[in-house]
Design a protein around this motif. Structure first.
Motif, PDB file in Angstrom:
ATOM      1  N   SER A 270       0.855  -1.191   0.000  1.00 15.76           N
ATOM      2  CA  SER A 270       0.000   0.000   0.000  1.00 15.76           C
ATOM      3  C   SER A 270       0.892   1.242   0.000  1.00 15.76           C
ATOM      4  N   TYR A 271       0.640   2.146  -0.959  1.00 16.10           N
ATOM      5  CA  TYR A 271       1.565   3.254  -1.204  1.00 16.10           C
ATOM      6  C   TYR A 271       0.793   4.538  -1.503  1.00 16.10           C
ATOM      7  N   VAL A 272       1.535   5.649  -1.485  1.00 14.75           N
ATOM      8  CA  VAL A 272       0.949   6.917  -1.880  1.00 14.75           C
ATOM      9  C   VAL A 272       1.988   7.707  -2.674  1.00 14.75           C
ATOM     10  N   LEU A 273       1.524   8.345  -3.742  1.00 14.67           N
ATOM     11  CA  LEU A 273       2.339   9.237  -4.555  1.00 14.67           C
ATOM     12  C   LEU A 273       1.796  10.652  -4.389  1.00 14.67           C
ATOM     13  N   VAL A 274       2.691  11.615  -4.299  1.00 15.74           N
ATOM     14  CA  VAL A 274       2.262  13.011  -4.118  1.00 15.74           C
ATOM     15  C   VAL A 274       3.082  13.914  -5.034  1.00 15.74           C
ATOM     16  N   VAL A 275       2.395  14.778  -5.751  1.00 13.63           N
ATOM     17  CA  VAL A 275       3.040  15.860  -6.502  1.00 13.63           C
ATOM     18  C   VAL A 275       2.442  17.175  -6.022  1.00 13.63           C
ATOM     19  N   VAL A 276       3.320  18.082  -5.603  1.00 17.96           N
ATOM     20  CA  VAL A 276       2.907  19.418  -5.168  1.00 17.96           C
ATOM     21  C   VAL A 276       3.161  20.375  -6.325  1.00 17.96           C
ATOM     22  N   GLU A 277       2.098  20.984  -6.791  1.00 17.41           N
ATOM     23  CA  GLU A 277       2.165  21.870  -7.955  1.00 17.41           C
ATOM     24  C   GLU A 277       2.191  23.326  -7.509  1.00 17.41           C
ATOM     25  N   ALA A 278       3.226  24.043  -7.933  1.00 16.55           N
ATOM     26  CA  ALA A 278       3.331  25.471  -7.648  1.00 16.55           C
ATOM     27  C   ALA A 278       2.790  26.267  -8.830  1.00 16.55           C
ATOM     28  N   LYS A 279       2.151  27.376  -8.557  1.00 19.39           N
ATOM     29  CA  LYS A 279       1.547  28.141  -9.648  1.00 19.39           C
ATOM     30  C   LYS A 279       2.595  28.871 -10.487  1.00 19.39           C
ATOM     31  N   ASP A 280       3.784  29.114  -9.895  1.00 16.02           N
ATOM     32  CA  ASP A 280       4.887  29.742 -10.629  1.00 16.02           C
ATOM     33  C   ASP A 280       6.162  29.549  -9.819  1.00 16.02           C
ATOM     34  N   ARG A 281       7.264  30.120 -10.292  1.00 17.43           N
ATOM     35  CA  ARG A 281       8.541  29.980  -9.588  1.00 17.43           C
ATOM     36  C   ARG A 281       8.866  31.201  -8.730  1.00 17.43           C
ATOM     37  N   SER A 282       7.850  31.937  -8.329  1.00 22.99           N
ATOM     38  CA  SER A 282       8.094  33.134  -7.533  1.00 22.99           C
ATOM     39  C   SER A 282       8.402  32.808  -6.080  1.00 22.99           C
ATOM     40  N   GLY A 283       8.142  31.574  -5.666  1.00 27.37           N
ATOM     41  CA  GLY A 283       8.357  31.203  -4.271  1.00 27.37           C
ATOM     42  C   GLY A 283       7.167  31.489  -3.385  1.00 27.37           C
ATOM     43  N   SER A 284       6.043  31.874  -4.002  1.00 23.70           N
ATOM     44  CA  SER A 284       4.840  32.177  -3.219  1.00 23.70           C
ATOM     45  C   SER A 284       3.919  30.972  -3.083  1.00 23.70           C
ATOM     46  N   SER A 285       4.267  29.898  -3.761  1.00 25.56           N
ATOM     47  CA  SER A 285       3.457  28.677  -3.668  1.00 25.56           C
ATOM     48  C   SER A 285       4.389  27.471  -3.743  1.00 25.56           C
ATOM     49  N   GLY A 286       3.847  26.306  -3.480  1.00 23.09           N
ATOM     50  CA  GLY A 286       4.660  25.102  -3.387  1.00 23.09           C
ATOM     51  C   GLY A 286       4.919  24.745  -1.935  1.00 23.09           C
ATOM     52  N   PHE A 287       5.733  23.715  -1.708  1.00 25.57           N
ATOM     53  CA  PHE A 287       6.038  23.244  -0.353  1.00 25.57           C
ATOM     54  C   PHE A 287       7.533  23.307  -0.095  1.00 25.57           C
ATOM     55  N   SER A 288       7.884  23.579   1.146  1.00 28.83           N
ATOM     56  CA  SER A 288       9.251  23.328   1.596  1.00 28.83           C
ATOM     57  C   SER A 288       9.375  21.833   1.869  1.00 28.83           C
ATOM     58  N   GLN A 289      10.594  21.365   2.069  1.00 27.40           N
ATOM     59  CA  GLN A 289      10.768  19.951   2.398  1.00 27.40           C
ATOM     60  C   GLN A 289      10.124  19.618   3.740  1.00 27.40           C
ATOM     61  N   THR A 290      10.197  20.531   4.676  1.00 28.15           N
ATOM     62  CA  THR A 290       9.569  20.304   5.981  1.00 28.15           C
ATOM     63  C   THR A 290       8.064  20.166   5.839  1.00 28.15           C
ATOM     64  N   LYS A 291       7.453  21.047   5.057  1.00 28.07           N
ATOM     65  CA  LYS A 291       6.003  20.978   4.845  1.00 28.07           C
ATOM     66  C   LYS A 291       5.621  19.685   4.129  1.00 28.07           C
ATOM     67  N   LEU A 292       6.429  19.272   3.174  1.00 28.63           N
ATOM     68  CA  LEU A 292       6.155  18.017   2.463  1.00 28.63           C
ATOM     69  C   LEU A 292       6.226  16.840   3.428  1.00 28.63           C
TER      70      LEU A 292
END
Length: 344
Positions: A270-292
């Protein structure tokens, strides 16, 4: 003594004598008789049940039932531990948020945060560990620098669902520990990087800063297991159910908000795959490694590992191509991790 009582006792004695041979093979039989004779008389004695135990009385054994969510065991479904593609998935088995046949079950979910970050989650349950596989661009020459898109590799290997690997051909001089489908690509170690090993039972083993990895292949042999796949990327996010603290010097912009990709094991097969999609590369969206890591832990992962992120983060599910960088093109990569159907 009245005649009816006399007849009853004769029949009772005859019944007890007749059932003695069965009592030897059924230790609980005499207890059954005792309980029947202690009956207050409100119910009739069932001589048929006393004489024949339940196993003999049943003409057919009940079929073995499976707990909800389990798969039937089909040893012939085991796929070869090489670069043979999986069984071709059936288009009609796909739905908008899932895929299911007798050997694999996939359920997808999509979340969106207020800042525009989108999280794409795929829960995968398989019948046989060989259905967790890796695909490479050139299996005849594993060290080749050739690349291909995740969607192209997913199609090539008949993936039900696929996610990017660690792009091991990027900077081939890197000190890394890489195996694909039991084939050794590199067996060096890197004291600054974490390693994920997947064995032939589909179980994850994580090695922070590569500690213990040199001895592990021999340990697997002693357990009569095989090393099937190994990746050097990370960091390890969850180990044995415990959330890991991220080293601020780990690399891959640990504190920045980035597109991310991760894989986790929830339990056996039993597994899970996750992709975190950022709306752009401005650094205003996405996850840090800690948040992930926190997110994978909240999902219930026993083991979880960060894969190549940024423009490499990508998941392919049927005709859905989910990219970590919104609106970006697919990046050429060396490898994928995928799940295959074993149903012919």
């Amino acid at each position: 003594m009245k005649m009816p009582v006399r007849v009853f006792l004769v029949l009772l004695c005859a019944a007890i004598i007749a059932m003695m041979p069965f009592a030897i093979s059924s230790p609980n039989m005499l207890n059954d008789i005792k309980m029947e004779l202690m009956n207050d008389g409100e119910d009739e004695i069932d001589f048929g049940r006393l004489i024949f135990n339940s196993a003999m009385a049943e003409d057919e054994l009940e079929e073995e039932t499976l707990d909800e969510g389990e798969f039937a065991s089909h040893p012939e479904w085991a796929l070869p531990l090489d670069f043979t593609p999986g069984c071709e998935p059936k288009a009609e088995q796909y739905t908008e948020n899932g895929y299911e046949d007798e050997s694999i079950r996939v359920k997808t979910e999509h979340q969106e945060m207020d800042d525009g970050t989108k999280i794409h989650i795929a829960y995968v349950h398989i019948a046989d560990p060989s259905q967790l596989r890796t695909g490479v661009v050139n299996p005849e020459k594993l060290g080749s620098s050739k690349t291909a898109s995740v969607s192209a590799l997913a199609k090539k290997y008949n993936a039900v669902i696929a996610i990017n690997g660690d792009n091991y051909v990027d900077k081939p001089e890197k000190t890394t520990f890489e195996y694909r489908m039991t084939n050794k690509i590199r067996s060096k170690t890197n004291r600054t990087k974490d390693i994920l090993v997947i064995d032939d039972q589909g179980d994850f083993h994580l090695f922070p800063k590569s500690q213990g990895i040199k001895e592990f292949p021999n340990e697997l042999k002693k357990m009569d297991r095989k090393l099937v796949n190994a990746f050097t990327f990370g960091p390890a996010l969850v180990i044995d159910g415990e959330l890991m603290e991220i080293d601020e010097n780990y690399g891959y912009n640990p504190h920045g908000r980035e597109p991310r990709a991760a894989i986790g094991q929830m339990g056996p097969l039993s597994y899970v795959l996750v992709v975190v999609e950022a709306k752009d590369r401005s650094g205003s969206s996405g996850f840090s490694q800690t948040k992930l890591g926190e997110f994978m832990h909240e999902l219930g992962c026993k083991q979880a590992f960060n894969l190549d992120g940024g423009n490499s983060a990508e998941m392919v599910f049927g005709d859905q191509v989910i990219k970590g960088m919104a609106g970006g093109d697919e990046r050429g990569l060396s490898d994928i991790i995928y799940f295959a159907s074993a149903e012919q």
